[in-house]
Design an enzyme around this catalytic site. Structure first.
Site, PDB file in Angstrom:
ATOM      1  N   CYS A 114       0.865  -1.175   0.000  1.00 16.14           N
ATOM      2  CA  CYS A 114       0.000   0.000   0.000  1.00 16.14           C
ATOM      3  C   CYS A 114       0.908   1.233   0.000  1.00 16.14           C
ATOM      4  O   CYS A 114       2.129   1.102  -0.025  1.00 16.14           O
ATOM      5  CB  CYS A 114      -0.913  -0.024   1.229  1.00 16.14           C
ATOM      6  SG  CYS A 114      -2.385   0.993   1.044  1.00 16.14           S
TER       7      CYS A 114
ATOM      8  N   CYS B  87      -3.960  -0.535  -3.195  1.00 13.65           N
ATOM      9  CA  CYS B  87      -4.390   0.814  -3.573  1.00 13.65           C
ATOM     10  C   CYS B  87      -3.723   1.177  -4.892  1.00 13.65           C
ATOM     11  O   CYS B  87      -2.640   0.690  -5.206  1.00 13.65           O
ATOM     12  CB  CYS B  87      -4.077   1.838  -2.483  1.00 13.65           C
ATOM     13  SG  CYS B  87      -2.339   2.226  -2.264  1.00 13.65           S
TER      14      CYS B  87
ATOM     15  N   CYS C 204       4.890   1.213  -7.365  1.00 15.81           N
ATOM     16  CA  CYS C 204       5.630   0.014  -6.971  1.00 15.81           C
ATOM     17  C   CYS C 204       6.883  -0.130  -7.824  1.00 15.81           C
ATOM     18  O   CYS C 204       6.811  -0.137  -9.048  1.00 15.81           O
ATOM     19  CB  CYS C 204       4.748  -1.222  -7.131  1.00 15.81           C
ATOM     20  SG  CYS C 204       5.565  -2.718  -6.562  1.00 15.81           S
TER      21      CYS C 204
END
Length: 139
Positions: free
Chosen positions: A9, A81, A88
């Site tokens: 997240c 999310c 990422c």
């Protein structure tokens, strides 16, 4: 051999912490479960209390940065999310990636009871997701 699951997240404070708690609960000894953020914000006290309502103690969880786990060869990476999915970093891994954009209860507004209710709604969404994930991917 246990599967390794990373739940990502933005701040590793709320949604990923709830998901880590439920994933550990439903997976039992079938998986090692980790959670991390692209930032660290500490564990949200409302997330701790809302999980305690459902009998899961996440009060000892820590807010971890994704860089701490770069050497672990994960089987699954789950982003919870959109922001974490977009930010990422590349993982040199064979991990199967999953994504579900849960609402952020930390951004809920209203009275105290309305905010707590938003946390419950998101908790239950995450609980169902984790239960289904384990049934479909670990059994």
């Amino acid at each position: 051999m246990k599967k390794k699951i990373l739940i990502l997240c933005t701040g590793n404070s709320c949604r990923s912490q709830i998901a880590e708690g439920y994933m550990k609960f439903f997976a039992g000894n079938k998986a090692e479960v980790y959670s991390a953020g692209v930032e660290t914000h500490g564990v949200n006290p409302k997330a701790i209390s809302i999980m305690k309502e459902d009998g899961i103690d996440i009060s000892n969880h820590t807010s971890n940065h994704i860089d701490e786990y770069v050497d672990i060869d994960f089987d699954f990476v789950i982003t919870v999310c959109d922001n974490a999915k977009e930010r990422c970093p590349f993982f040199p891994t064979k991990a199967t990636k999953f994504h579900y954009n849960f609402p952020d209860p930390a951004k809920a507004t209203g009275t105290d009871s309305e905010i707590v209710e938003q946390f419950r709604v998101v908790r239950d969404l995450i609980k169902n997701y984790c239960k289904n994930f384990v049934a479909e991917n670990l059994d």
